[in-house]
Design a protein around this motif. Structure first.
Motif, PDB file in Angstrom:
ATOM      1  N   UNK A 309       0.786  -1.226   0.000  1.00 40.27           N
ATOM      2  CA  UNK A 309       0.000   0.000   0.000  1.00 40.27           C
ATOM      3  C   UNK A 309       0.815   1.270   0.000  1.00 40.27           C
ATOM      4  N   UNK A 310       2.131   1.193  -0.192  1.00 39.28           N
ATOM      5  CA  UNK A 310       2.967   2.400  -0.217  1.00 39.28           C
ATOM      6  C   UNK A 310       2.725   3.134  -1.533  1.00 39.28           C
ATOM      7  N   UNK A 311       2.335   4.401  -1.460  1.00 40.70           N
ATOM      8  CA  UNK A 311       1.940   5.132  -2.657  1.00 40.70           C
ATOM      9  C   UNK A 311       2.595   6.511  -2.744  1.00 40.70           C
ATOM     10  N   UNK A 312       3.808   6.642  -2.200  1.00 39.72           N
ATOM     11  CA  UNK A 312       4.497   7.924  -2.294  1.00 39.72           C
ATOM     12  C   UNK A 312       4.868   8.242  -3.732  1.00 39.72           C
ATOM     13  N   UNK A 315       8.433   7.219  -4.921  1.00 42.05           N
ATOM     14  CA  UNK A 315       8.554   5.817  -5.290  1.00 42.05           C
ATOM     15  C   UNK A 315       7.893   5.550  -6.645  1.00 42.05           C
ATOM     16  N   UNK A 316       6.722   6.129  -6.830  1.00 35.20           N
ATOM     17  CA  UNK A 316       5.999   5.926  -8.084  1.00 35.20           C
ATOM     18  C   UNK A 316       6.791   6.461  -9.269  1.00 35.20           C
ATOM     19  N   UNK A 317       7.323   7.662  -9.141  1.00 35.93           N
ATOM     20  CA  UNK A 317       8.086   8.258 -10.241  1.00 35.93           C
ATOM     21  C   UNK A 317       9.348   7.449 -10.532  1.00 35.93           C
ATOM     22  N   UNK A 318      10.001   7.005  -9.473  1.00 30.30           N
ATOM     23  CA  UNK A 318      11.214   6.206  -9.671  1.00 30.30           C
ATOM     24  C   UNK A 318      10.932   4.915 -10.425  1.00 30.30           C
ATOM     25  N   UNK A 346       6.862  -2.329 -12.716  1.00 32.27           N
ATOM     26  CA  UNK A 346       6.404  -1.117 -13.397  1.00 32.27           C
ATOM     27  C   UNK A 346       4.888  -1.038 -13.379  1.00 32.27           C
ATOM     28  N   UNK A 347       4.222  -2.168 -13.602  1.00 34.81           N
ATOM     29  CA  UNK A 347       2.766  -2.187 -13.503  1.00 34.81           C
ATOM     30  C   UNK A 347       2.286  -1.820 -12.119  1.00 34.81           C
ATOM     31  N   UNK A 348       3.011  -2.271 -11.103  1.00 34.23           N
ATOM     32  CA  UNK A 348       2.665  -1.887  -9.743  1.00 34.23           C
ATOM     33  C   UNK A 348       2.774  -0.384  -9.523  1.00 34.23           C
ATOM     34  N   UNK A 349       3.792   0.220 -10.149  1.00 29.44           N
ATOM     35  CA  UNK A 349       3.919   1.672 -10.049  1.00 29.44           C
ATOM     36  C   UNK A 349       2.757   2.398 -10.702  1.00 29.44           C
TER      37      UNK A 349
END
Length: 611
Positions: A309-312, A315-318, A346-349
């Motif tokens: 559930x981490x959605x920072x 992290x997403x951009x990286x 990548x799909x998770x991002x």
């Protein structure tokens, strides 16, 4: 005695060899699990050596290194080593494994060099251990497939049987890597087998299950990415969100596919030998890892964070930008590494980004849904992607949105992309690979439906003079008569049973013989190859390919002559399929405004067959 071709029709073509192949699949499954375990340990060992300078085979995150800017050059060293192994060992280790397995199946008789079994995992361990943003599953699939092919090459087997053991080894490798036996079987069906037959499905399933069982002994039975199940129902708004997630995942899959193809083309334009390309790609990995260390390596820890559930946004951009960029760039350089784990990450991002806007679902739900959808779109395996998501997490409560998003992504990619990330390289080598499979239309049409029954036949009492008379009549009728379809002329006894067959050439030779009163049957082929009315046109097509004959007499079970089948008659099945695909008719019409009454558009029949 006449030679008869034919076998009794049945639903399946499997025979006792399937049991033998399944026994071999047990061995291949065990080996696949051991090879998977060994490769994972080798990757961990290389990671420890490169980033922490210690001889240790325990799992470690390369992003946790304290080397600082010096770590930029580690992927360069790793890429250089991979290039050397590829040039002086085997160039077949280049790439992510699955296209190479497909090429071996379709183009090389399922024959893989034995040294691939050792060189591929070694190169992969170096590539990933030095920071390469790849997964281990593709190379493990190739390694397991190489072992299966090796076993098959040591035994006396057909190409089809070698293919079965190759795919069994590939499925065993994936099953052991992800502890996902069902997904491995589906991947074999959707991607590698190019058929749906018990003779191949059963051994592949046996190998996959055995590999998963052995893997449980070696690495435990816990899911790769544990995720709590949501006991509540999935709302309708989530289902609508799954469509949006599928569209976004398809866009991401398209970007990744185009990115890999772009960098492949870019590297091919370099004026240096391809041996140096992985080192150049390694420089991109090092720079990307310096900016976002979590992009290095397989990425399992990052996937777990997303599913937790981490959605920072950092992290997403990286994940979406850096991981995608260095993965496509390095994979395009021709190094050795897998594609499944990076695409899951990548799909998770993508899912984590969408979670900020889409309807609420359990923590990590949208990353899981988009993981499957990106994978489904990029390599064209929607069922495998859904089942893999379930088996990786042991979370089956999101099956409906998983399936909807994956099929949406898959459907979009099929429409907008001519080739997948797996088949583009094969097409550049001059091969065409169709990913569509269906029942051969020749399998659905019987000889009785296609044969000619209006046949000119001769009695067994006919003489050569009768043949001469017939030819004279043909000459009198002109060219149109000579263009008649018939090329075989049956000679029948009084009961209508076939005594012999004459070709048109034999008829002409008999008409010019000296003794015109001799029985014509003496010039006939007394042992022609015959077929039966209840055989399929597919069987006859195989017979034609083997015998090099194009016309056959058709004989009933009681031995009586029924007709003649020609090579032109084989087109009947194809014609039926073409009409089925292209003819568009309105079958029913509603009587408006009262409704309820339906009428056949063609005015020839209703659904129950009555006038």
């Amino acid at each position: 005695m006449m030679g008869h071709y034919g076998t009794k029709l049945r639903d399946y073509s499997a025979d006792s060899r399937m049991i033998y192949m399944s026994g071999l699949a047990v061995i291949v499954g065990c080996a696949g699990a051991v090879l998977s375990w060994a490769l994972l340990r080798l990757i961990y060992l290389c990671t420890n050596l490169f980033y922490f300078h210690r001889f240790n085979a325990h799992i470690v995150d390369p992003g946790a290194t304290t080397l600082g800017w010096k770590a930029i050059f580690l992927p360069v060293i790793g890429g250089l080593l991979v290039g050397v192994i590829a040039r002086y060992g085997s160039d077949r280790i280049r790439g992510h494994g699955m296209p190479e397995a497909i090429e071996a199946i379709l183009m090389r008789g399922a024959k893989i060099s034995p040294k691939i079994t050792f060189l591929k995992p070694t190169a992969t361990a170096i590539a990933i251990g030095s920071g390469g943003p790849f997964g281990a599953e593709g190379p493990i699939i190739m390694t397991g497939g190489a072992f299966g092919s090796l076993i098959a090459q040591l035994l006396k087997m057909s190409d089809a049987e070698r293919t079965v053991l190759l795919v069994a080894g590939a499925a065993a490798g994936m099953s052991a890597t992800f502890l996902a036996p069902f997904s491995a079987i589906l991947l074999a069906v959707e991607l590698l087998l190019f058929e749906w037959r018990p003779r191949s499905l059963v051994p592949v399933a046996v190998a996959s299950v055995v590999a998963a069982a052995v893997r449980r002994l070696l690495l435990g039975a816990n899911p790769i990415f544990p995720m709590p199940s949501n006991t509540g129902p999935v709302s309708h708004s989530v289902m609508l969100g799954a469509v949006a997630a599928g569209v976004a995942s398809a866009a991401m899959a398209l970007i990744l596919t185009k990115g890999v193809h772009f960098f492949e083309g870019l590297f091919e334009k370099l004026p240096i030998h391809w041996m140096w390309w992985p080192a150049i790609g390694g420089l991109g990995i090092g720079l990307g890892g310096w900016v976002f260390p979590s992009a290095l390596g397989v990425g399992y820890p990052v996937i777990q964070r997303l599913l937790n559930g981490e959605m920072g946004w950092g992290l997403i951009a990286g994940v979406i930008v850096i991981k995608s960029l260095i993965w496509t760039e390095s994979l395009g350089s021709g190094t050795s590494g897998g594609i499944l784990a990076p695409q899951l990450m990548i799909g998770g991002g993508v899912g984590a980004a969408l979670a900020h806007f889409l309807p609420g679902v359990q923590p990590g739900g949208w990353p899981l849904i988009c993981m499957a959808a990106v994978l489904a779109g990029s390599i064209g395996v929607p069922l495998t992607a859904v089942m893999l998501a379930v088996e990786l997490t042991h979370n089956s409560t999101l099956v409906l949105p998983l399936l909807l998003a994956s099929v949406t992504s898959y459907g979009i990619m099929v429409l907008v992309q001519k080739r997948s990330i797996l088949t583009e390289r094969l097409s550049r080598r001059g091969y065409h690979l169709s990913r569509e499979y269906g029942v051969d239309p020749l399998e659905t049409v019987m000889v009785a439906q296609a044969m000619h029954t209006s046949v000119f036949a001769l009695p067994d009492t006919a003489t050569r003079r009768d043949a001469a008379d017939w030819l004279t009549k043909m000459d009198e009728r002109g060219a149109q008569a000579w263009s008649h379809w018939q090329r075989l002329f049956p000679v029948l006894d009084k009961d209508g049973k076939l005594v012999g067959i004459l070709t048109r050439t034999q008829m002409m030779a008999s008409a010019k013989a000296d003794d015109l009163d001799a029985p014509l049957v003496e010039d006939a082929n007394r042992t022609p190859v015959t077929v039966e009315p209840d055989e399929t046109l597919r069987q006859i097509a195989t017979l034609m390919a083997d015998s090099k004959l194009s016309h056959y007499p058709v004989i009933n079970e009681d031995g009586k002559f029924a007709g003649i089948l020609t090579i032109e008659d084989l087109l009947a099945g194809r014609t039926r399929q073409a009409l089925r695909e292209t003819n568009r008719d309105r079958v029913l019409r509603m009587r408006w405004p009262f409704g309820g009454a339906a009428k056949a558009a063609s005015e020839v029949a209703t659904l129950d067959g009555e006038e």
